[in-house]
Write a protein that holds these residues in place. Structure first.
Motif, PDB file in Angstrom:
ATOM      1  N   MET A  56       0.667  -1.233  -0.026  1.00 48.73           N
ATOM      2  CA  MET A  56      -0.084  -0.069   0.077  1.00 48.73           C
ATOM      3  C   MET A  56       0.888   1.325   0.040  1.00 48.73           C
ATOM      4  SD  MET A  56      -3.166   0.800   2.663  1.00 48.73           S
ATOM      5  CE  MET A  56      -2.286   1.814   4.028  1.00 48.73           C
ATOM      6  N   THR A  57       1.860   1.275   0.820  1.00 43.99           N
ATOM      7  CA  THR A  57       2.800   2.411   1.080  1.00 43.99           C
ATOM      8  C   THR A  57       3.740   2.571  -0.352  1.00 43.99           C
ATOM      9  OG1 THR A  57       3.434   1.723   3.379  1.00 43.99           O
ATOM     10  CG2 THR A  57       4.958   3.332   2.165  1.00 43.99           C
ATOM     11  N   GLU A  58       3.787   1.392  -1.246  1.00 39.00           N
ATOM     12  CA  GLU A  58       4.597   1.799  -2.468  1.00 39.00           C
ATOM     13  C   GLU A  58       3.600   2.198  -3.409  1.00 39.00           C
ATOM     14  OE1 GLU A  58       6.020  -2.085  -3.514  1.00 39.00           O
ATOM     15  OE2 GLU A  58       7.184  -2.241  -1.558  1.00 39.00           O
ATOM     16  N   ALA A  59       2.273   1.876  -3.483  1.00 41.10           N
ATOM     17  CA  ALA A  59       1.231   2.533  -4.362  1.00 41.10           C
ATOM     18  C   ALA A  59       1.123   3.804  -4.274  1.00 41.10           C
ATOM     19  CB  ALA A  59       0.173   1.702  -4.108  1.00 41.10           C
ATOM     20  N   ILE A  60       1.122   4.330  -2.990  1.00 40.89           N
ATOM     21  CA  ILE A  60       0.958   5.897  -2.563  1.00 40.89           C
ATOM     22  C   ILE A  60       2.209   6.567  -2.901  1.00 40.89           C
ATOM     23  CG2 ILE A  60       0.746   7.359  -0.618  1.00 40.89           C
ATOM     24  CD1 ILE A  60      -0.901   5.273   0.629  1.00 40.89           C
ATOM     25  N   CYS A  61       3.172   6.170  -2.688  1.00 42.34           N
ATOM     26  CA  CYS A  61       4.430   6.848  -2.944  1.00 42.34           C
ATOM     27  C   CYS A  61       4.609   6.833  -4.634  1.00 42.34           C
ATOM     28  CB  CYS A  61       5.719   5.988  -2.355  1.00 42.34           C
ATOM     29  SG  CYS A  61       5.882   6.282  -0.778  1.00 42.34           S
ATOM     30  N   GLU A  62       4.113   5.925  -5.363  1.00 46.63           N
ATOM     31  CA  GLU A  62       4.457   5.797  -6.550  1.00 46.63           C
ATOM     32  C   GLU A  62       3.405   6.941  -7.315  1.00 46.63           C
ATOM     33  OE1 GLU A  62       3.585   4.380 -10.677  1.00 46.63           O
ATOM     34  OE2 GLU A  62       2.665   2.830  -9.304  1.00 46.63           O
ATOM     35  N   ILE A  63       2.063   6.799  -7.061  1.00 43.82           N
ATOM     36  CA  ILE A  63       1.113   7.711  -7.391  1.00 43.82           C
ATOM     37  C   ILE A  63       1.422   9.030  -7.218  1.00 43.82           C
ATOM     38  CG2 ILE A  63      -1.156   8.656  -7.016  1.00 43.82           C
ATOM     39  CD1 ILE A  63      -1.968   5.699  -6.751  1.00 43.82           C
ATOM     40  N   PHE A  64       2.002   9.407  -6.004  1.00 41.86           N
ATOM     41  CA  PHE A  64       2.621  10.687  -5.576  1.00 41.86           C
ATOM     42  C   PHE A  64       3.866  11.240  -6.510  1.00 41.86           C
ATOM     43  CE2 PHE A  64       5.560  13.609  -2.876  1.00 41.86           C
ATOM     44  CZ  PHE A  64       4.270  14.437  -2.525  1.00 41.86           C
ATOM     45  N   ARG A  65       4.797  10.172  -6.718  1.00 35.73           N
ATOM     46  CA  ARG A  65       5.905  10.935  -7.829  1.00 35.73           C
ATOM     47  C   ARG A  65       5.596  10.794  -9.034  1.00 35.73           C
ATOM     48  NH1 ARG A  65       8.335  10.817  -3.623  1.00 35.73           N
ATOM     49  NH2 ARG A  65       9.579   9.246  -2.309  1.00 35.73           N
ATOM     50  N   ARG A  66       4.472   9.905  -9.536  1.00 32.09           N
ATOM     51  CA  ARG A  66       3.848  10.254 -10.867  1.00 32.09           C
ATOM     52  C   ARG A  66       3.195  11.614 -11.017  1.00 32.09           C
ATOM     53  NH1 ARG A  66      -0.244   6.310 -12.717  1.00 32.09           N
ATOM     54  NH2 ARG A  66      -0.027   5.569 -10.220  1.00 32.09           N
ATOM     55  N   SER A  67       2.676  12.130 -10.057  1.00 33.37           N
ATOM     56  CA  SER A  67       1.971  13.362 -10.001  1.00 33.37           C
ATOM     57  C   SER A  67       2.800  14.470  -9.908  1.00 33.37           C
ATOM     58  CB  SER A  67       0.767  13.713  -9.004  1.00 33.37           C
ATOM     59  OG  SER A  67       1.411  13.785  -7.882  1.00 33.37           O
ATOM     60  N   ARG A  68       4.178  14.245  -9.822  1.00 36.54           N
ATOM     61  CA  ARG A  68       5.144  15.305  -9.796  1.00 36.54           C
ATOM     62  C   ARG A  68       5.125  16.001  -8.482  1.00 36.54           C
ATOM     63  NH1 ARG A  68       4.375  18.536 -15.405  1.00 36.54           N
ATOM     64  NH2 ARG A  68       2.283  17.998 -14.590  1.00 36.54           N
ATOM     65  N   GLU A  69       4.704  15.233  -7.520  1.00 33.83           N
ATOM     66  CA  GLU A  69       4.662  15.489  -6.037  1.00 33.83           C
ATOM     67  C   GLU A  69       3.630  16.841  -5.844  1.00 33.83           C
ATOM     68  OE1 GLU A  69       8.413  16.385  -4.576  1.00 33.83           O
ATOM     69  OE2 GLU A  69       9.069  14.338  -5.042  1.00 33.83           O
ATOM     70  N   ASN A  70       2.450  16.859  -6.660  1.00 33.14           N
ATOM     71  CA  ASN A  70       1.446  17.690  -6.561  1.00 33.14           C
ATOM     72  C   ASN A  70       0.145  17.267  -5.810  1.00 33.14           C
ATOM     73  OD1 ASN A  70       2.531  19.795  -7.922  1.00 33.14           O
ATOM     74  ND2 ASN A  70       2.096  18.952  -9.897  1.00 33.14           N
ATOM     75  N   TYR A  71      -0.114  15.805  -5.906  1.00 36.48           N
ATOM     76  CA  TYR A  71      -1.481  15.043  -5.490  1.00 36.48           C
ATOM     77  C   TYR A  71      -1.251  15.017  -3.889  1.00 36.48           C
ATOM     78  CZ  TYR A  71      -3.104  13.478 -10.105  1.00 36.48           C
ATOM     79  OH  TYR A  71      -3.609  13.656 -11.072  1.00 36.48           O
ATOM     80  N   GLY A  72      -2.460  15.507  -3.220  1.00 30.13           N
ATOM     81  CA  GLY A  72      -2.819  15.568  -1.884  1.00 30.13           C
ATOM     82  C   GLY A  72      -3.326  14.119  -1.652  1.00 30.13           C
ATOM     83  N   THR A  73      -4.052  14.013  -0.290  1.00 30.61           N
ATOM     84  CA  THR A  73      -4.270  12.523  -0.030  1.00 30.61           C
ATOM     85  C   THR A  73      -5.835  12.508  -0.815  1.00 30.61           C
ATOM     86  OG1 THR A  73      -5.804  13.911   1.771  1.00 30.61           O
ATOM     87  CG2 THR A  73      -3.557  12.898   2.415  1.00 30.61           C
ATOM     88  N   ARG A  74      -6.596  13.401  -1.059  1.00 34.48           N
ATOM     89  CA  ARG A  74      -7.721  12.972  -1.856  1.00 34.48           C
ATOM     90  C   ARG A  74      -7.547  12.753  -3.141  1.00 34.48           C
ATOM     91  NH1 ARG A  74     -12.077  16.225   1.844  1.00 34.48           N
ATOM     92  NH2 ARG A  74     -10.392  16.672   3.391  1.00 34.48           N
ATOM     93  N   LYS A  75      -6.738  13.484  -3.956  1.00 32.18           N
ATOM     94  CA  LYS A  75      -6.307  12.770  -5.232  1.00 32.18           C
ATOM     95  C   LYS A  75      -6.005  11.553  -5.421  1.00 32.18           C
ATOM     96  CE  LYS A  75      -6.615  17.294  -7.607  1.00 32.18           C
ATOM     97  NZ  LYS A  75      -5.992  18.145  -8.743  1.00 32.18           N
ATOM     98  N   ILE A  76      -4.903  11.156  -4.593  1.00 36.09           N
ATOM     99  CA  ILE A  76      -4.573   9.947  -4.372  1.00 36.09           C
ATOM    100  C   ILE A  76      -5.484   8.826  -4.198  1.00 36.09           C
ATOM    101  CG2 ILE A  76      -2.928   8.422  -3.004  1.00 36.09           C
ATOM    102  CD1 ILE A  76      -0.800  10.763  -2.660  1.00 36.09           C
ATOM    103  N   LYS A  77      -6.366   9.007  -3.441  1.00 35.13           N
ATOM    104  CA  LYS A  77      -7.406   8.214  -3.118  1.00 35.13           C
ATOM    105  C   LYS A  77      -8.049   8.129  -4.350  1.00 35.13           C
ATOM    106  CE  LYS A  77     -11.689   7.387  -0.304  1.00 35.13           C
ATOM    107  NZ  LYS A  77     -12.584   7.847   0.637  1.00 35.13           N
ATOM    108  N   ILE A  78      -8.488   8.925  -4.964  1.00 37.44           N
ATOM    109  CA  ILE A  78      -9.204   8.671  -6.399  1.00 37.44           C
ATOM    110  C   ILE A  78      -8.449   7.835  -7.146  1.00 37.44           C
ATOM    111  CG2 ILE A  78     -10.148   9.975  -8.636  1.00 37.44           C
ATOM    112  CD1 ILE A  78     -10.896  12.378  -6.516  1.00 37.44           C
ATOM    113  N   GLU A  79      -7.002   8.089  -7.428  1.00 42.41           N
ATOM    114  CA  GLU A  79      -6.241   7.117  -8.036  1.00 42.41           C
ATOM    115  C   GLU A  79      -6.239   5.835  -7.613  1.00 42.41           C
ATOM    116  OE1 GLU A  79      -4.465   8.029 -10.981  1.00 42.41           O
ATOM    117  OE2 GLU A  79      -5.879   9.820 -10.996  1.00 42.41           O
ATOM    118  N   LEU A  80      -6.106   5.542  -6.482  1.00 40.59           N
ATOM    119  CA  LEU A  80      -6.468   4.300  -5.728  1.00 40.59           C
ATOM    120  C   LEU A  80      -7.607   3.563  -6.072  1.00 40.59           C
ATOM    121  CD1 LEU A  80      -4.257   4.819  -2.452  1.00 40.59           C
ATOM    122  CD2 LEU A  80      -3.581   3.357  -4.358  1.00 40.59           C
TER     123      LEU A  80
END
Length: 70
Positions: A1-25
């Motif tokens: 789970m941590t790896e998925a969150i970190c990967e989404i965060f890095r893909r978003s160029r460190e722009n996404y917060g918790t709510r957008k990461i939740k949508i991507e998950l």
């Protein structure tokens, strides 16, 4: 789970917060609360660039609504 969150965060160029990461998950059919995602982000030291941005309100003068007397 941590790896998925970190990967989404890095893909978003460190722009996404918790709510957008939740949508991507959710698109990946994984369901986590935005609070749990926030906890993991805090543990990993992930802070979105928008979180760092500050809102700077402009002060209006108290007399700006009134016309000056001539």
């Amino acid at each position: 789970m941590t790896e998925a969150i970190c990967e989404i965060f890095r893909r978003s160029r460190e722009n996404y917060g918790t709510r957008k990461i939740k949508i991507e998950l959710q698109k990946q059919e994984k369901c986590f609360s935005h609070r749990r995602i926030g906890r993991i982000m805090k543990e990993q030291g992930l802070v979105s660039t928008y979180t760092l941005a500050q809102f700077k309100p402009k002060k209006k003068h108290a007399t700006s609504r009134w016309k000056p007397m001539n």
